[in-house]
Design a protein around this motif. Sequence first.
Motif: not given
Length: 495
Positions: A25-28, A489-492
Amino acid sequence: MLIKALICSFIPSLLVRAMGENDMYYDTFSNDFAFGAATSAYQIEGGWREDGKGENIWDRFTHQNSTLIQDASNGDIAADSYHKYKNDIQILKELGVETYRFSLSWSRILPNGDISLVNSKGIEYYNKLINELISNGIEPMVTLYHWDLPQQFQDLGGWTNEVISDYFADYARVAFSAFGDRVKWWLTLNEPWIQSVLGYGVGQFAPGLKSIGIADYLAGHTMLKAHTLAYELYKREFQQEHEGKVGIALDASWLAPKSNSSADKEASEQAMQFKLGWFAHPIFSKEGDYPPIMKTMIAAKSKNEGYARSRLPTFTPEWISRIKGSSDFFGLNHYTTFLVNPGKSNSPLFKDSEFQLTQDDSWPSTAADWLKVVPWGFRHLLKWIKEAYDSPLVIVTENGVADNRGINDLQRADYHKRYINEMLKAIRLDGCNVRGYMAWSLIDNFEWSDGYMIKFGLYSVDFDDPERPRVAKESSKVYKEIIKNRGFLAPQHLE
Ligand code: GBH
């Protein structure tokens, strides 16, 4: 109607599917979230009789029963942090953590345990450690007690003797007044469940008493009072001036229902109460006191066995209300997950309950037989705590994994990444109030009855080298990156 009901019950599960239980899950994390690493005195310090330190129950236990330690070792020298604390602080700095959780050795400060003799060298050691942390921008989080009771008290029965709670409060006052100007995060006791059951129930840990179902409950009872006395005294004598927070570190696996059946769900709930509830219910629930199911089951068994009263001691109404609410935050130590179904207990650690614990064969195993890698269990546990205790402020005071692989520890790197990610899901998606994460452990150390056979460190320590050099493992680099990004961080966005 039926179709609508079907759709409604289907959609959430589709959403859950869309993000599978193991997906990242991408978030901070928010800015006030604290990342850190943890250790404990007996496991790292060494210097067991240096500069006036007194004997404690782990000194005695390892020296007298070396056969109970896998490699017949002890913590006499351990990682030598008594001399190498500056190196520990260097690697904390390299990691980029905000917080360092460590424990004070009671008998280093009070060699006999009581305040009739205060060892200024002991106070000096922790002053140097705390000052060095602060000048490096790292916040200390201090555990008063991580299982190393001064031996003199064990000779009086240790934690089974209620008078020890008063001596603990005296010790807490010494620590609060010596370090409270700089230490704002305090933990009274580490894992009272483990201290009670392993130390006084099955005898696998110091002091090695085998009295399951009796001495473990007495020890737990005294520890709940000791914790509360220390909490009250901080509020009374130190809160106004120092404005710190006082909590307790409780250990809990996620004890998941083995299936969706209501019998398994009930068994899981019973297991959570016997494990986490024993200490969490008296402190964090609305009602206070031991969990009702523990009281009823232990009373009934005791009666059947012919005891005059329950083997689980009773709190007076006054103590119930004093213990209730005696914590500013919920320290949580979490490592793994078990599956629960009803039945005669299959664990020597659970004498009075009626459930069985298993682990799924498909879960990745580790160097510790009890520790399987089950990241999603962490999220479930955090949600259970939120619901059971009305969203307490949670600091994860330990989380980590065992191996014996040296510095190429890819399993540990992956473990921390996935467990931290599940914690992030618990915060962002389930609204859990989690504000800190302390990785266990900063460095390889004395792993209790496993000696030096298995390792938990983000940094390795060579115990054959008198210099005890610390070397970064792969996992430390992965953890450092998560801290630097304050999450994922999201992969991109990755280069
Ligand atoms: C933590 O306890 C401790 O706080 C820490 O000092 C320790 O280094 C770390 O875990 C890693 O073990 O007989 O099945 O209970 C976590 C609880 C206690 C779990 C000992 C494993 C031994 C196997 N651990 N227990 S069992």
